[in-house]
Every structure is written in C-alpha cells, then in structure tokens.
Design an enzyme around this catalytic site. Structure first.
Site, short mmCIF file in Angstrom:
data_model
loop_
_atom_site.label_atom_id
_atom_site.label_comp_id
_atom_site.label_asym_id
_atom_site.label_seq_id
_atom_site.Cartn_x
_atom_site.Cartn_y
_atom_site.Cartn_z
N ARG A 1 -36.26 43.02 -13.27
CA ARG A 1 -36.53 41.61 -13.56
C ARG A 1 -37.19 40.94 -12.37
O ARG A 1 -38.06 40.08 -12.52
CB ARG A 1 -35.21 40.91 -13.90
CG ARG A 1 -35.36 39.46 -14.35
CD ARG A 1 -36.12 39.34 -15.65
NE ARG A 1 -35.50 40.11 -16.71
CZ ARG A 1 -34.40 39.79 -17.39
NH1 ARG A 1 -33.75 38.68 -17.09
NH2 ARG A 1 -33.95 40.56 -18.35
N LYS B 1 -29.92 24.39 2.89
CA LYS B 1 -29.54 23.04 2.47
C LYS B 1 -28.31 22.53 3.19
O LYS B 1 -27.37 23.29 3.47
CB LYS B 1 -29.30 23.02 0.95
CG LYS B 1 -30.45 23.59 0.14
CD LYS B 1 -30.15 23.61 -1.35
CE LYS B 1 -31.24 24.35 -2.10
NZ LYS B 1 -31.13 25.82 -1.93
N ASP C 1 -34.71 30.98 -1.22
CA ASP C 1 -34.03 29.69 -1.29
C ASP C 1 -32.52 29.90 -1.17
O ASP C 1 -31.88 30.47 -2.06
CB ASP C 1 -34.35 28.99 -2.61
CG ASP C 1 -33.74 27.61 -2.67
OD1 ASP C 1 -34.38 26.67 -2.16
OD2 ASP C 1 -32.62 27.47 -3.21
N HIS D 1 -28.67 18.69 0.02
CA HIS D 1 -28.35 19.40 -1.21
C HIS D 1 -28.07 18.46 -2.38
O HIS D 1 -28.57 18.66 -3.49
CB HIS D 1 -27.15 20.33 -0.98
CG HIS D 1 -27.09 21.48 -1.93
ND1 HIS D 1 -26.52 22.69 -1.60
CD2 HIS D 1 -27.53 21.64 -3.19
CE1 HIS D 1 -26.62 23.53 -2.62
NE2 HIS D 1 -27.22 22.90 -3.60
N TYR E 1 -23.75 28.38 -1.07
CA TYR E 1 -23.81 29.62 -1.84
C TYR E 1 -22.86 30.68 -1.27
O TYR E 1 -22.52 31.64 -1.96
CB TYR E 1 -25.23 30.17 -1.89
CG TYR E 1 -26.24 29.24 -2.52
CD1 TYR E 1 -25.85 28.12 -3.25
CD2 TYR E 1 -27.62 29.48 -2.39
CE1 TYR E 1 -26.78 27.27 -3.82
CE2 TYR E 1 -28.55 28.64 -2.96
CZ TYR E 1 -28.13 27.53 -3.66
OH TYR E 1 -29.07 26.69 -4.22
N ASN F 1 -31.43 41.97 -10.70
CA ASN F 1 -31.99 43.13 -11.39
C ASN F 1 -33.37 43.46 -10.81
O ASN F 1 -34.29 42.66 -10.91
CB ASN F 1 -32.11 42.82 -12.89
CG ASN F 1 -32.62 43.99 -13.70
OD1 ASN F 1 -33.52 44.70 -13.29
ND2 ASN F 1 -32.04 44.21 -14.87
N SER G 1 -33.48 26.58 -11.49
CA SER G 1 -33.15 26.96 -12.87
C SER G 1 -34.39 26.89 -13.77
O SER G 1 -34.34 26.31 -14.86
CB SER G 1 -32.04 26.07 -13.43
OG SER G 1 -30.87 26.18 -12.65
#
Length: 327
Positions: A279, A79, A45, A112, A50, A276, A219
């Site tokens: 992660r 976007k 995404d 967006h 960004y 990470n 998020s």
C-alpha cells in the site's frame, strides 16, 4: 518516481505526499520508514502525542547512516502537544522531540490543537495524553489559561533559535486563522486539517490559499483509521464508493490513488498512513496521471461535512470532557 512539491510562502519546498505516523506501532515503524525512503518518500509527519517518535528517530538515524538519503532531502514535521502551550514549555517540548528524533532541527513544527491543557511534567508522563491524571477517580481533561497568541510567540522563538525552519497550525478554523494573521510576527507556513471528499472544507482551503498558507490534508482517505476506534462506520468508506471506484477504473488506478490524487490536484499536500509495504508503494504512485475537471468536481460533490476527528465528540466520549472546537 519523485513527488511534486508545494512552495511555501517563506520559500521551503513541502513534498506533496508524506507518510503519516499516527497509530504506527514501534515494531512496524522502522521497516516501513526505511521502505518509504527507498520508494522516494521524503516527507514524514510525526507528533509527540503519537508516542512513537523514539522509534521514528531510530529509523531515521539508521536510514541516514546507510546512505538512503541525506538529511537535507527530508521534510520532518512534528507537533506541539496541548499540555505544552505555556510559553515556558514550548522550547522544552521541541527539544524533547528533537532528542527522540535524533535531529538538530525540524522542517516544520505545528500547534497540534488550539486547546491549552494543564502542564504535565516530562518525567511524570510522556507523552502526556489527554487526561490530566489518568489515575483519578473521575479522570478528565484540565484546561490551562494560556492564550494562543502567547503560544505562537513562543513558536516564533523556535524559528529564531534555529530549532525549526517553519511553523504552522493544525485544526484551526477560519476565525482562528484571521486572528493569528493579525498578531503573527512570523506567519504560519502550513495549516494541517482533516480533508477528504466527505469533508472538503472549501472555504477554509480557499481562505488559507488566499493568505499564502499551504494546506496539508490529514486522513485524506477518509474513514479507514477511524473505524477501529469506533469513530466511523464500516459503510462510510470512500474506498468503496461507486463514484471513486468508477473513476479509478477509468485511470487503471486504485480508489486510494484517486483520493490522494484528488487531494494533491486541488493543491493540498496529503499524508496517508499505512503499515503495508504494498500500500505504501501504491500510495506514492499518484504523479503519473491527472483527474479531469469533471472528475475533480464529481469527487468534490461527495462532500457531507463529515468530520471523523472531532474533539467535540471524542473528548467527551473518551476523556469525560466536552471540548468542541468546531461549531
């Protein structure tokens, strides 16, 4: 391990988990994208705003050249930024993104924000950001009088031209979706909004589902990306919440895995962000367990309608302009 997918109304298969590229620095992006593909991620995404699409494009190009996957196996989202809402700027905007990503077409292109701002030429500043003129004595946002229906018609023309397979919207509420569905020739396939247990948005998710719009949660872990920006407090972390930690322990999973599983299990795609590698691997390992109905409900009951990404707050704080889009 492979990811589950959600079938879009027009027939595409959206991978249930993707890697969000917001705030990923250029020097970290290449290795993390490559590792993600090796682990099985196929959904990425991105967005003009960004500022890292050229680095992402280089990583994609190298991964494809090395045979890590095929282009048709990937799902690439980008976007349309606020300054490109006028119909004459929509196609040049996606063409710039495609050039940066070194792709012929996108899988999904989203509006967006439902915010039209004054156009900033590509050769003047790219990405243009929120300020119209950052060098002004009192810099601020400047709005543009382009109706959303005109922007959407231009988005539809991108599908007609083969520049993107699917189109959709971000940060829309139910009223905007009602309106969009009344004039859309090509219906939106995806709605991307902030979703996590502190902001469950049950009515919005239900409305989208009843209109055959697939929902993607940005998020999905809540506050972590916002604490460094001063948009969330240290004490708001769902990763440290006792309920989430208890459920995680019962499944021998991490709190992050439980939060992502909750998002997917309620029928929404999730796009966590991480730089990470450990992660990254952990986030992807959410398809070998299920939460019980009681656990799903207990997590949903954590809702506080707490929105971290709110233009009505951050635009005034950071860009000297009051710009609410949620009441």
């Amino acid at each position: 391990m492979s990811a589950e997918t959600f079938t879009l109304a027009s027939g595409g298969q959206l991978p249930a988990i993707g890697l969000g590229l917001w705030k990923l620095e250029d020097e970290k992006l290449g290795p993390i994208v490559r590792r993600a593909i090796e682990l099985g991620y196929r959904h990425f995404d991105s967005a003009c705003d960004y500022g890292n699409e050229p680095a992402f494009g280089a990583a994609l190009e190298q991964s494809l050249a090395d045979g890590l996957c095929k282009r048709e196996d990937l799902w690439i989202t980008s976007k349309l930024w606020n300054t490109y809402h006028a119909p004459e700027h929509v196609r040049p905007a996606i063409e710039r993104t495609l050039s940066d990503l070194k792709l012929d077409s996108l899988d999904l292109y989203l509006i967006h924000f439902p915010i039209a701002q004054q156009f900033v030429p590509f050769d003047k500043r790219y990405p243009p950001g929120w300020f119209f003129d950052p060098e002004a004595d009192e810099p601020a946002m400047e709005f543009d009088a382009t109706p959303l229906h005109e922007t959407w018609a231009a988005m539809e023309s991108l599908v007609d031209a083969g520049l993107t397979r699917h189109i959709g919207v971000c940060n829309y509420n139910t009223a905007l979706l009602h309106d969009l569905m009344n004039y859309a020739r090509i219906r939106p396939d995806v709605l991307q909004v902030e979703l996590h247990p502190l902001l469950t948005q049950e009515r919005l998710v239900r409305f989208a589902r009843e209109r055959d719009i697939t929902v993607t949660a940005f998020s999905p872990l809540g506050s972590p990306s916002y604490v460094p920006l001063g948009m969330a407090g240290e004490g708001e972390s769902l990763l440290d919440h006792s309920t989430v930690k208890e459920i995680a322990a019962r499944h021998s999973k991490s709190p992050a895995q439980v939060l992502l599983r909750w998002g997917v299990q309620r029928g929404t795609a999730v796009i966590p962000k991480t730089s990470n590698p450990e992660r990254l691997e952990e986030d992807f390992a959410i398809f070998d367990f299920e939460l019980t109905a009681d656990q799903m409900q207990r997590i949903a009951e954590l809702n506080q309608n707490r929105r971290f990404n709110d233009p009505g707050t951050f635009c005034e704080d950071a860009f000297n302009t009051f710009c609410p889009i949620y009441d």
